[in-house]
Design a protein around this motif. Structure first.
Motif, short mmCIF file in Angstrom:
data_model
loop_
_atom_site.label_atom_id
_atom_site.label_comp_id
_atom_site.label_asym_id
_atom_site.label_seq_id
_atom_site.Cartn_x
_atom_site.Cartn_y
_atom_site.Cartn_z
N VAL A 580 0.82 -1.21 0.00
CA VAL A 580 0.00 0.00 0.00
C VAL A 580 0.85 1.26 0.00
O VAL A 580 0.45 2.29 -0.57
N GLY A 581 2.01 1.22 0.63
CA GLY A 581 2.84 2.42 0.69
C GLY A 581 4.04 2.24 1.59
O GLY A 581 4.47 1.11 1.87
N SER A 582 4.56 3.35 2.06
CA SER A 582 5.76 3.28 2.89
C SER A 582 5.79 4.46 3.88
O SER A 582 5.14 5.48 3.68
N PHE A 583 6.58 4.27 4.94
CA PHE A 583 6.77 5.31 5.94
C PHE A 583 8.21 5.21 6.46
O PHE A 583 8.67 4.12 6.79
N PHE A 603 -0.15 4.51 -2.01
CA PHE A 603 -0.80 4.23 -3.29
C PHE A 603 -2.30 4.12 -3.02
O PHE A 603 -2.87 3.04 -2.93
N GLY A 604 -2.92 5.29 -2.86
CA GLY A 604 -4.29 5.33 -2.37
C GLY A 604 -5.35 5.50 -3.43
O GLY A 604 -6.52 5.64 -3.10
N ALA A 614 -2.96 -4.74 4.70
CA ALA A 614 -1.69 -4.02 4.53
C ALA A 614 -1.87 -2.53 4.80
O ALA A 614 -1.00 -1.90 5.41
N ALA A 615 -3.00 -1.98 4.37
CA ALA A 615 -3.29 -0.56 4.63
C ALA A 615 -3.42 -0.32 6.13
O ALA A 615 -2.89 0.65 6.68
N ASN A 620 -1.55 2.10 10.97
CA ASN A 620 -1.35 1.94 12.42
C ASN A 620 0.12 2.10 12.81
O ASN A 620 0.43 2.69 13.85
N TYR A 621 0.99 1.60 11.97
CA TYR A 621 2.43 1.73 12.23
C TYR A 621 2.83 3.21 12.19
O TYR A 621 3.60 3.68 13.04
#
Length: 636
Positions: A580-583, A603-604, A614-615, A620-621
């Motif tokens: 879904v993405g990254s942080f 990637f929304g 995964a989202a 939450n992370y």
């Protein structure tokens, strides 16, 4: 074709959920209740019956019979008024009866003489004038347990595309449904093709010497419940589309014939093009013309009969400085062609309606028009001048990822508009923070907006008062610290079509940081992203999450501590990535100041249900990480 404009409603719905946590209109002749509220099962459709007949001359006769049981006060309110849409120029409407069967068996016959003809609702943000009318009537006498029963007929006298028909039917709405039937009768020998959406049942086909009848039936369907940030009603209600158009080339040829006499610029327009496109480079010439059409042609639509599809003459658009989406696109393409740039009209369904099915040729699926520019590589670049806040090279979110029809010399080119990467739709937040010994802070911030955020911010800049602009900044800083006091603020590039929108402000906040003896604890960055938890609050989802675009946020915080205070604890830097993405975060110390950097990328555009977990994990992370605190202590 109901042209769409990138307006406050569109932008606000798409962007508000992300920035601050953050109707559906079936394109048929169906009657609808004046008030819609689907938060609970306020009613049940006992019968939804549609019989449609296409005649040899392609006159379209549609008869509908609806029987609805009312459950509660919401249902009473929802059906307190009925509206029947029709076109005054090309359509006849007849209401046969409206009656209420009360719980005690009494029948109330609504007096049809009380039907009133009114114009369709007017949106000042995107003014459209048409011959679309509504017959409306109040429904007194509804109560819990009563049944509403009505029947009407609509006749479309002449098809907009000669010797063709195209139609669709939705099986009820969101409410529970006992029985829904769609019966379509077509003259024998007339070509047709169909597609079902949201269900797999094939029609019963009945043939005789004159006609072919297709019958679709749906029984005992439960209530459909839209999910937050999910697809709207038009996507989740089962429906069927039928068309007699044989190819997309037929659609392209039909449209090209509508526009062949209106796209040539006259002397005044030609002279203006020479002045406007006097720049040195080809790109600069294109941008100059784009900015003129986007900023100077005011959005007004005149959609009477075939004019709902046919653009106005380019010379009239230029002279009057008025036009809707198809007028914008046609004028822009005409001006570009005049300077040797190949540009073509593009028919597009915006993200408010289901995407174009390449297997079912019909102009019925389009509600907007933009422009395609052919590049040296042979590829197409898309531009939407209808949006006066969209810079050249960008696209409003409603235009992205859509199947489109490009009309090139009367021929069809099927393409798909791009979905821009997260780096295109961004917020870049730079903060300079001073922490004082009493826990107070002083903040100076500069936020740069790009892509979809840039459009939204510049729309607000041009449409709201100075007072509301200030209130927006106040709301922003008070979301960080409820007792924050604004020092000053400013905005840059609000009217620019080339530079990103920038918002600057500074403020103070007392007792922001926690203090425990010689220790001070402060959260870095100042903003949390707890709103993300609301987006993934459901345990599981039936439908995808639709932000409508990919996005990213980059944060850089430079924080200075009081004299004699040293850093005792810094959270660990993190790097997380999934489908879904990254942080990612990083900490460093420079000249005694703590530097924090983070990049959040999603990637929304459309997060599939298979990627919902995964989202949830990514969001939450991110929330947990951004809630961490830095601890400093006084050495003395």
């Amino acid at each position: 074709m109901q042209c769409k404009r990138f307006t406050a409603e569109i932008a606000f719905f798409a962007l508000f959920i992300i920035m601050m946590l953050i109707g559906f209109n079936f394109n048929t002749a169906k009657c609808y209740a004046y008030t819609r509220n689907y938060s609970a099962s306020s009613s049940e459709t006992l019968l939804d019956y549609t019989a449609e007949t296409i005649k040899r001359n392609f006159e379209d006769v549609m008869t509908e019979h609806e029987i609805i049981k009312i459950f509660n006060k919401k249902g009473v309110k929802k059906y307190s008024s009925l509206s029947f849409p029709f076109s005054s120029k090309n359509q006849k409407l007849k209401v046969y009866f409206i009656k209420i069967i009360q719980p005690n068996g009494n029948i109330i016959h609504i007096n049809l003489n009380n039907l009133k003809t009114v114009t369709a609702p007017f949106n000042p943000e995107a003014p459209i004038f048409s011959n679309q009318l509504l017959k409306t009537i109040q429904i007194p006498g509804l109560s819990k347990g009563s049944i509403l029963d009505y029947k009407f007929r609509s006749i479309v006298l002449k098809p907009y595309m000669k010797n063709n028909f195209f139609t669709e039917d939705y099986f009820g709405g969101l409410s529970p449904l006992k029985k829904s039937v769609y019966k379509l009768t077509i003259p024998d020998g007339v070509y047709y093709r169909y597609a079902e959406y949201g269900f797999k049942e094939k029609p019963e086909i009945i043939k005789n010497s004159k006609n072919i009848t297709l019958v679709w039936s749906l029984w005992n369907r439960k209530k459909l419940t839209p999910e937050p940030m999910g697809p709207g009603e038009s996507f989740i209600v089962p429906h069927v589309m039928v068309s007699s158009v044989k190819s997309w080339n037929d659609v392209a040829g039909w449209y090209a014939n509508l526009t062949k006499d209106i796209i040539k610029p006259g002397k005044q327009l030609k002279d203006f093009i020479k002045i406007t496109a006097s720049k040195k480079t080809k790109l600069a010439k294109i941008k100059s013309i784009y900015n003129f059409v986007a900023k100077k042609i005011r959005y007004v639509g005149y959609e009477f009969g075939i004019d709902g599809y046919k653009p106005s003459n380019v010379n009239a658009i230029f002279k009057n400085r008025l036009g809707d989406c198809k007028d914008h696109a046609t004028l822009f393409a005409s001006m570009l062609n005049q300077i040797g740039v190949k540009a073509y009209p593009v028919l597009i369904p915006t993200t408010e309606i289901p995407n174009m099915n390449p297997d079912i040729p019909t102009p019925f699926v389009f509600d907007h028009e933009i422009t395609a520019i052919k590049l040296k590589s042979g590829k197409f670049m898309f531009a939407d001048t209808t949006s006066n806040v969209t810079t050249f090279g960008d696209l409003p979110p409603m235009d992205q990822g859509r199947n489109v029809l490009i009309i090139v010399g009367g021929k069809a080119v099927i393409a798909r508009t791009p979905i821009f990467p997260p780096s295109k739709n961004y917020i870049s937040d730079k903060e300079y923070v001073s922490v004082y010994t009493n826990g107070s802070i002083k903040v100076r911030a500069a936020i740069i907006y790009g892509g979809a955020y840039d459009m939204y911010k510049r729309y607000l800049y041009s449409s709201i008062s100075k007072k509301n602009k200030r209130n927006g900044v106040l709301k922003n800083i008070m979301s960080i610290a409820p007792n924050a006091k604004l020092i000053n603020y400013s905005f840059e590039n609000g009217d620019s079509m080339t530079k990103p929108y920038i918002e600057r402000f500074s403020f103070t906040a007392k007792k922001y940081a926690g203090k425990n003896g010689k220790k001070i604890m402060i959260r870095i960055p100042l903003r949390t992203r707890n709103e993300l938890a609301k987006i993934t609050a459901l345990k599981k989802r039936k439908y995808p999450i639709k932000f409508g675009y990919n996005f990213s946020e980059k944060t850089a915080v430079n924080i200075n501590f009081p004299k004699n205070y040293k850093i005792m604890y810094i959270p660990q830097a993190v790097s997380f990535k999934n489908k879904v993405g990254s942080f990612k975060t990083a900490y460093s110390i420079k000249n005694g100041a703590l530097i924090f950097n983070s990049i959040f990328s999603v990637f929304g555009y459309k997060i599939k249900t298979a990627n919902y977990a995964a989202a949830k994990k990514l969001f939450n992370y991110t929330i947990k990480t951004l809630s961490s605190q830095v601890i400093i202590f006084n050495e003395r």
